[in-house]
Write a protein that holds these residues in place. Sequence first.
Motif, PDB file in Angstrom:
ATOM      1  N   MET A 129      36.655  -6.473  41.931  1.00  0.00           N
ATOM      2  CA  MET A 129      36.700  -5.990  40.563  1.00  0.00           C
ATOM      3  C   MET A 129      37.677  -6.854  39.763  1.00  0.00           C
ATOM      4  SD  MET A 129      37.799  -2.228  39.155  1.00  0.00           S
ATOM      5  CE  MET A 129      36.461  -1.462  40.065  1.00  0.00           C
ATOM      6  N   PRO A 130      37.202  -7.651  38.784  1.00  0.00           N
ATOM      7  CA  PRO A 130      38.089  -8.546  38.043  1.00  0.00           C
ATOM      8  C   PRO A 130      39.043  -7.757  37.153  1.00  0.00           C
ATOM      9  CG  PRO A 130      35.895  -8.544  37.094  1.00  0.00           C
ATOM     10  CD  PRO A 130      35.809  -7.737  38.348  1.00  0.00           C
ATOM     11  N   ARG A 131      40.309  -8.049  37.227  1.00  0.00           N
ATOM     12  CA  ARG A 131      41.314  -7.377  36.423  1.00  0.00           C
ATOM     13  C   ARG A 131      42.165  -8.420  35.729  1.00  0.00           C
ATOM     14  NH1 ARG A 131      42.020  -1.913  37.310  1.00  0.00           N
ATOM     15  NH2 ARG A 131      40.809  -1.046  39.022  1.00  0.00           N
ATOM     16  N   ILE A 132      42.712  -8.050  34.574  1.00  0.00           N
ATOM     17  CA  ILE A 132      43.565  -8.952  33.814  1.00  0.00           C
ATOM     18  C   ILE A 132      44.700  -8.147  33.219  1.00  0.00           C
ATOM     19  CG2 ILE A 132      42.292  -8.700  31.636  1.00  0.00           C
ATOM     20  CD1 ILE A 132      42.741 -11.696  31.201  1.00  0.00           C
ATOM     21  N   GLU A 133      45.829  -8.791  33.014  1.00  0.00           N
ATOM     22  CA  GLU A 133      46.983  -8.134  32.405  1.00  0.00           C
ATOM     23  C   GLU A 133      47.144  -8.637  30.973  1.00  0.00           C
ATOM     24  OE1 GLU A 133      51.822  -7.802  33.081  1.00  0.00           O
ATOM     25  OE2 GLU A 133      50.501  -8.228  34.765  1.00  0.00           O
ATOM     26  N   CYS A 134      47.220  -7.710  30.020  1.00  0.00           N
ATOM     27  CA  CYS A 134      47.381  -8.093  28.617  1.00  0.00           C
ATOM     28  C   CYS A 134      48.839  -8.459  28.350  1.00  0.00           C
ATOM     29  CB  CYS A 134      46.920  -6.949  27.708  1.00  0.00           C
ATOM     30  SG  CYS A 134      48.156  -5.627  27.533  1.00  0.00           S
ATOM     31  N   PRO A 135      49.137  -9.047  27.176  1.00  0.00           N
ATOM     32  CA  PRO A 135      50.533  -9.438  26.862  1.00  0.00           C
ATOM     33  C   PRO A 135      51.518  -8.287  26.894  1.00  0.00           C
ATOM     34  CG  PRO A 135      49.001 -10.512  25.356  1.00  0.00           C
ATOM     35  CD  PRO A 135      48.194  -9.518  26.146  1.00  0.00           C
ATOM     36  N   ASN A 136      51.021  -7.022  26.726  1.00  0.00           N
ATOM     37  CA  ASN A 136      51.904  -5.866  26.763  1.00  0.00           C
ATOM     38  C   ASN A 136      52.063  -5.279  28.160  1.00  0.00           C
ATOM     39  OD1 ASN A 136      52.493  -5.855  23.992  1.00  0.00           O
ATOM     40  ND2 ASN A 136      50.565  -4.825  23.539  1.00  0.00           N
ATOM     41  N   GLY A 137      51.472  -5.935  29.177  1.00  0.00           N
ATOM     42  CA  GLY A 137      51.667  -5.498  30.560  1.00  0.00           C
ATOM     43  C   GLY A 137      50.664  -4.492  31.073  1.00  0.00           C
ATOM     44  N   HIS A 138      49.584  -4.211  30.319  1.00  0.00           N
ATOM     45  CA  HIS A 138      48.574  -3.261  30.776  1.00  0.00           C
ATOM     46  C   HIS A 138      47.486  -3.988  31.568  1.00  0.00           C
ATOM     47  CE1 HIS A 138      49.948  -1.523  26.771  1.00  0.00           C
ATOM     48  NE2 HIS A 138      50.544  -0.801  27.705  1.00  0.00           N
ATOM     49  N   VAL A 139      47.118  -3.441  32.725  1.00  0.00           N
ATOM     50  CA  VAL A 139      46.078  -4.034  33.564  1.00  0.00           C
ATOM     51  C   VAL A 139      44.770  -3.278  33.337  1.00  0.00           C
ATOM     52  CG1 VAL A 139      45.375  -4.560  35.916  1.00  0.00           C
ATOM     53  CG2 VAL A 139      47.775  -4.748  35.265  1.00  0.00           C
ATOM     54  N   TYR A 140      43.666  -4.026  33.085  1.00  0.00           N
ATOM     55  CA  TYR A 140      42.396  -3.366  32.835  1.00  0.00           C
ATOM     56  C   TYR A 140      41.246  -4.180  33.422  1.00  0.00           C
ATOM     57  CZ  TYR A 140      42.023  -6.721  28.954  1.00  0.00           C
ATOM     58  OH  TYR A 140      41.964  -7.863  28.210  1.00  0.00           O
ATOM     59  N   ASP A 141      40.072  -3.530  33.563  1.00  0.00           N
ATOM     60  CA  ASP A 141      38.877  -4.131  34.160  1.00  0.00           C
ATOM     61  C   ASP A 141      38.105  -4.887  33.078  1.00  0.00           C
ATOM     62  OD1 ASP A 141      36.579  -4.798  35.462  1.00  0.00           O
ATOM     63  OD2 ASP A 141      36.142  -2.783  36.202  1.00  0.00           O
ATOM     64  N   THR A 142      37.962  -6.195  33.269  1.00  0.00           N
ATOM     65  CA  THR A 142      37.274  -7.016  32.267  1.00  0.00           C
ATOM     66  C   THR A 142      35.763  -6.810  32.281  1.00  0.00           C
ATOM     67  OG1 THR A 142      37.271  -8.866  33.846  1.00  0.00           O
ATOM     68  CG2 THR A 142      39.054  -8.787  32.239  1.00  0.00           C
ATOM     69  N   ASN A 143      35.215  -6.174  33.324  1.00  0.00           N
ATOM     70  CA  ASN A 143      33.784  -5.850  33.332  1.00  0.00           C
ATOM     71  C   ASN A 143      33.477  -4.685  32.392  1.00  0.00           C
ATOM     72  OD1 ASN A 143      32.934  -7.839  35.041  1.00  0.00           O
ATOM     73  ND2 ASN A 143      33.021  -6.596  36.887  1.00  0.00           N
ATOM     74  N   GLN A 144      34.507  -3.841  32.152  1.00  0.00           N
ATOM     75  CA  GLN A 144      34.297  -2.663  31.323  1.00  0.00           C
ATOM     76  C   GLN A 144      34.807  -2.857  29.904  1.00  0.00           C
ATOM     77  OE1 GLN A 144      35.448   1.104  33.053  1.00  0.00           O
ATOM     78  NE2 GLN A 144      35.366   0.276  35.122  1.00  0.00           N
ATOM     79  N   TYR A 145      35.821  -3.685  29.726  1.00  0.00           N
ATOM     80  CA  TYR A 145      36.445  -3.827  28.419  1.00  0.00           C
ATOM     81  C   TYR A 145      36.561  -5.303  28.059  1.00  0.00           C
ATOM     82  CZ  TYR A 145      37.907   0.907  29.670  1.00  0.00           C
ATOM     83  OH  TYR A 145      37.941   2.199  30.076  1.00  0.00           O
ATOM     84  N   SER A 146      36.271  -5.636  26.821  1.00  0.00           N
ATOM     85  CA  SER A 146      36.444  -7.010  26.343  1.00  0.00           C
ATOM     86  C   SER A 146      37.866  -7.267  25.894  1.00  0.00           C
ATOM     87  CB  SER A 146      35.487  -7.285  25.176  1.00  0.00           C
ATOM     88  OG  SER A 146      35.746  -6.394  24.099  1.00  0.00           O
ATOM     89  N   ALA A 147      38.635  -6.181  25.644  1.00  0.00           N
ATOM     90  CA  ALA A 147      40.045  -6.275  25.270  1.00  0.00           C
ATOM     91  C   ALA A 147      40.762  -5.083  25.858  1.00  0.00           C
ATOM     92  CB  ALA A 147      40.192  -6.315  23.752  1.00  0.00           C
ATOM     93  N   CYS A 148      42.081  -5.120  25.856  1.00  0.00           N
ATOM     94  CA  CYS A 148      42.892  -4.057  26.484  1.00  0.00           C
ATOM     95  C   CYS A 148      42.585  -2.697  25.865  1.00  0.00           C
ATOM     96  CB  CYS A 148      44.375  -4.375  26.335  1.00  0.00           C
ATOM     97  SG  CYS A 148      45.437  -3.085  27.026  1.00  0.00           S
TER      98      CYS A 148
END
Length: 221
Positions: free
Chosen positions: A1-20
């Motif tokens: 499951m691809p995950r990314i951390e936004c500049p504010n430190g929140h981790v989210y799934d890029t398959n479900q969301y295009s932005a944090c």
Amino acid sequence: MPRIECPNGHVYDTNQYSACPYCNNPINVITFGGANGNNQSKTTAPGINGNAQFGSPSSTRGGEYSQTDLGEPNKTVAPGSHVKRIEEENKTIGVFKKEHDIDPVVGWLVCIDGPEKGKDYHLWARINTIGRSEKMDVCIRNDNTISKENHARLAYDPKHNNYKLIPADSKNNIYLNDEPVYTPTKIEAYDAIELGMCKMVFIPLCNERFNWDNGLTQTEC
């Protein structure tokens, strides 16, 4: 499951969301002094369509804004407050806290050598996370040889009233009384634990003389 951390430190799934999804909740922006002389209001999702970023000054008075997602329309709130509320609501509650409605200290780590010499760190009735991040239960800020998150864990087991040191995600070894630790290992009072450049002494509160379920056991003189 691809995950990314936004500049504010929140981790989210890029398959479900295009932005944090934490930063980009809809907010109701009020613009004072519109073209017709009246105040105007519009709902926008910051950071998605190029509008004002969440937590940054917008066209509202003094850089403040109003949020509708708090259940109180047009109430001015501090930037980031709804994110903090969401994070608080989503936190996993420890079993001990759930059963007893308290989150008590069960011991301490005391740094006796290294960048944070002289500092002490509380341990709680659960699996304590150790790292440089403020999200950790034991936050060792000034030692960059320690991983930001989950360098190691120190667990208290209230059912058996004991403690274990648990290796986690660090690339560097952790040591217990000069021996490397690769599996969960039971620890005792005044054991020496080495994490990065810091050497800690373990001080338990709960033992055969005291625990939070039964209180203090009196010993015979």
